[in-house]
Design an enzyme around this catalytic site. Structure first.
Site, mmCIF file in Angstrom:
data_model
loop_
_atom_site.group_PDB
_atom_site.id
_atom_site.type_symbol
_atom_site.label_atom_id
_atom_site.label_comp_id
_atom_site.label_asym_id
_atom_site.label_seq_id
_atom_site.Cartn_x
_atom_site.Cartn_y
_atom_site.Cartn_z
ATOM 1 N N VAL A 184 -31.783 -20.567 29.999
ATOM 2 C CA VAL A 184 -33.027 -19.829 30.229
ATOM 3 C C VAL A 184 -32.717 -18.347 30.443
ATOM 4 C CG1 VAL A 184 -35.038 -19.578 31.734
ATOM 5 C CG2 VAL A 184 -34.193 -21.861 31.152
ATOM 6 N N GLY A 233 -31.183 -18.921 37.667
ATOM 7 C CA GLY A 233 -31.413 -20.214 37.043
ATOM 8 C C GLY A 233 -30.336 -20.530 36.030
ATOM 9 N N GLU A 242 -28.563 -14.160 37.549
ATOM 10 C CA GLU A 242 -27.550 -14.986 38.225
ATOM 11 C C GLU A 242 -27.710 -16.387 37.673
ATOM 12 O OE1 GLU A 242 -25.917 -17.687 40.266
ATOM 13 O OE2 GLU A 242 -27.299 -17.138 41.868
ATOM 14 N N ASN A 273 -33.283 -24.860 43.775
ATOM 15 C CA ASN A 273 -32.289 -25.469 44.663
ATOM 16 C C ASN A 273 -32.212 -24.801 46.035
ATOM 17 O OD1 ASN A 273 -31.252 -23.248 43.233
ATOM 18 N ND2 ASN A 273 -29.155 -23.967 43.436
ATOM 19 N N THR A 302 -28.121 -20.843 32.566
ATOM 20 C CA THR A 302 -27.643 -19.874 31.583
ATOM 21 C C THR A 302 -28.514 -19.893 30.339
ATOM 22 O OG1 THR A 302 -25.378 -20.029 32.382
ATOM 23 C CG2 THR A 302 -25.669 -19.266 30.124
ATOM 24 N N CYS A 326 -25.403 -23.346 42.475
ATOM 25 C CA CYS A 326 -24.656 -22.648 41.424
ATOM 26 C C CYS A 326 -23.227 -22.362 41.864
ATOM 27 C CB CYS A 326 -25.361 -21.345 41.054
ATOM 28 S SG CYS A 326 -25.549 -20.196 42.433
#
Length: 486
Positions: free
Chosen positions: A234, A230, A252, A153, A232, A286
């Site tokens: 993964v 990325g 994060e 993103n 949660t 995010c």
């Protein structure tokens, strides 16, 4: 723009294709055009990348702080010189609008400049000892090689916030960019730093499928720190794998961010902030606002003004300078967002503003009278859907804001700072912004969340400490008496 130059990736000191027998097309999310096709990397490439990065890192770490800092400053200047090229790349590869892409490039420049000061923090510290005649010396050293795995993103800035500090601290870097954004999240950054003067092989890029190389880049014995941005889901797997091999992690992850508007807030300003914080980059952030929690006394006014404001946003081609809402990254993300909208409708949410769909572009939706127990209010949306939840008190606002498994960031709008701080201290998040929206990042500030939003902090001294280690060396200057001897 011709993207054929990016068909290769830097592995082992040279730019070449991967060794897998699999290929991947990198597509423009708005037009569907193939920008470039990559022959992917395999396990042998992963091993070569790490071994080369470690070998070159020893040379890199031996250079002076002045040398490291100068190269970082040069990289920042080069990126500033290439700003229009970089904006076009982000528009074509990520579907970024001009506004979002410009913000991202400027953020990346700021991150590099912040990191340029870190080499001077790799200093020796002398401390006293409780033992007579002993001197304690503390040395800060690079960890060696850092693995950076980032999202699609904000690929340039999210990668840069790990890569620049890692290099500044004397480390090598192996990047695994998201498969949607291998250029802006990986190869472009490697080329930028090579042009600035880092030795070839210090930064390697692995463009490969998760099923083939995903676990390998984490489990490989060389990297000591795994920096991941990325989802949660993964992130849990990466954290578990890293833990098995006693590796440090910086994770994060997702967010379900609350935007609280109390009864004494400036409604006009809150609506502007809500519109920006929800719909920038189509909500694919995010930090984006997930839930707008609004005092019932101002709720009707707020939602009417929000609808009016959001309706003015231009939707469509991200290459047009005045477009605010561009495409979602791919069909999978589009379908996921549409599924969430249907869940919201079925749960009883009111469709106060209904958008439409053209390709990967979804124009804004506003769902009102949302209950926090609805599944749509408990999930990370990552799309242009605003949820508005009415509450009757400050206490209810705090309770609802905290009623989520995530804890990344939040906002509080109120006329009184003392009230805002009181609310902020009760929110279970890593960051809170008062009289502002949730999408905030500062290269020197601690960026990160609580609960399922991750582990650790990016930015400033926090990421610097993550990418370095300390060694205690003691020097006994006079003969010491040992108690086992008379």
């Amino acid at each position: 723009m011709n993207y054929s130059q990016w068909a290769t990736m830097p592995i082992g000191g040279s730019w070449r294709e991967g060794s897998s027998d699999r290929y991947s097309d990198n597509r423009n999310p708005y037009t569907g055009e193939v920008l470039v096709s990559h022959k992917l990397a395999n396990l042998e490439d992963v091993n070569e990348a790490y071994e080369t990065a470690l070998r070159v890192q020893k040379e890199w770490a031996s250079l002076t702080p002045e040398h490291h800092s100068r190269i970082l400053e040069t990289a920042a200047a080069l990126l500033a010189d290439r700003i229009e090229e970089t904006i076009a790349l982000l528009q074509d590869e990520t579907g970024s609008t001009k506004v979002k892409a410009t913000m991202e490039v400027n953020a990346a420049i700021a991150l590099i400049k912040e990191a340029a000061a870190y080499p001077y923090k790799m200093n020796e510290q002398v401390m006293p000892s409780t033992i007579p005649g002993k001197e304690n010396q503390i040395y800060r050293e690079p960890v060696g090689v850092v693995n950076v795995i980032t999202s699609w993103n904000f690929p340039l800035s999210l990668s840069m916030r790990s890569i620049a500090p890692a290099l500044a601290a004397g480390n090598g870097v192996v990047i695994k960019p998201a498969s949607n954004t291998p250029i802006s999240g990986g190869s472009f950054i490697a080329k930028l730093f090579e042009d600035a003067g880092v030795p070839k092989g210090l930064i390697c890029v692995i463009i490969g499928s998760g099923s083939e190389v995903g676990d390998a880049v984490v489990k490989h014995p060389i990297p000591r720190v795994i920096s991941f941005t990325g989802s949660t889901e993964v992130g849990r797997r990466i954290g578990a794998l890293a833990g098995q091999y006693l590796k440090e992690v910086s994770l994060e992850l997702g967010g379900n961010n609350a935007f609280i508007v109390l009864d004494d807030a400036d409604i006009e300003q809150a609506v502007k902030a809500a519109t920006f914080g929800k719909f920038l980059h189509q909500g694919q952030i995010c930090m984006a606002i997930n839930r707008m929690i609004v005092s019932r006394s101002i709720y009707p006014t707020f939602i009417e003004q929000l609808k009016k404001q959001v309706s003015t946003l231009k939707v469509g081609d991200p290459r047009q300078d005045d477009t605010i809402i561009g495409p979602l990254i791919d069909e999978k993300q589009r379908d996921q967002v549409l599924s969430l909208i249907e869940k919201g409708k079925q749960s009883g949410a009111n469709v106060f503003l209904e958008g439409d769909v053209h390709g990967n572009v979804i124009s804004p939706f506003i769902l009102t009278d949302v209950d926090n127990r609805m599944s749509i209010a408990q999930e990370e949306i990552f799309g242009p859907i605003a949820l508005v939840i009415p509450v009757d008190s400050e206490e209810e606002a705090v309770r609802i804001a905290n009623d989520t498994r995530y804890g990344l960031t939040a906002s509080v709008f109120t006329a009184f700072q003392e009230r805002a701080i009181r609310v902020a201290k009760q929110l279970h998040t890593g960051m809170v912004h008062i009289n502002d929206q949730t999408v905030n990042s500062d290269p020197a500030m601690p960026f990160g969340g609580e609960k399922d939003s991750g582990i650790g902090r990016f930015g400033g001294q926090w990421i610097f400490e993550k990418f370095t280690t300390v060694k205690w060396v003691s020097v006994q200057h006079e003969k010491r008496h040992y108690p086992i001897f008379n």
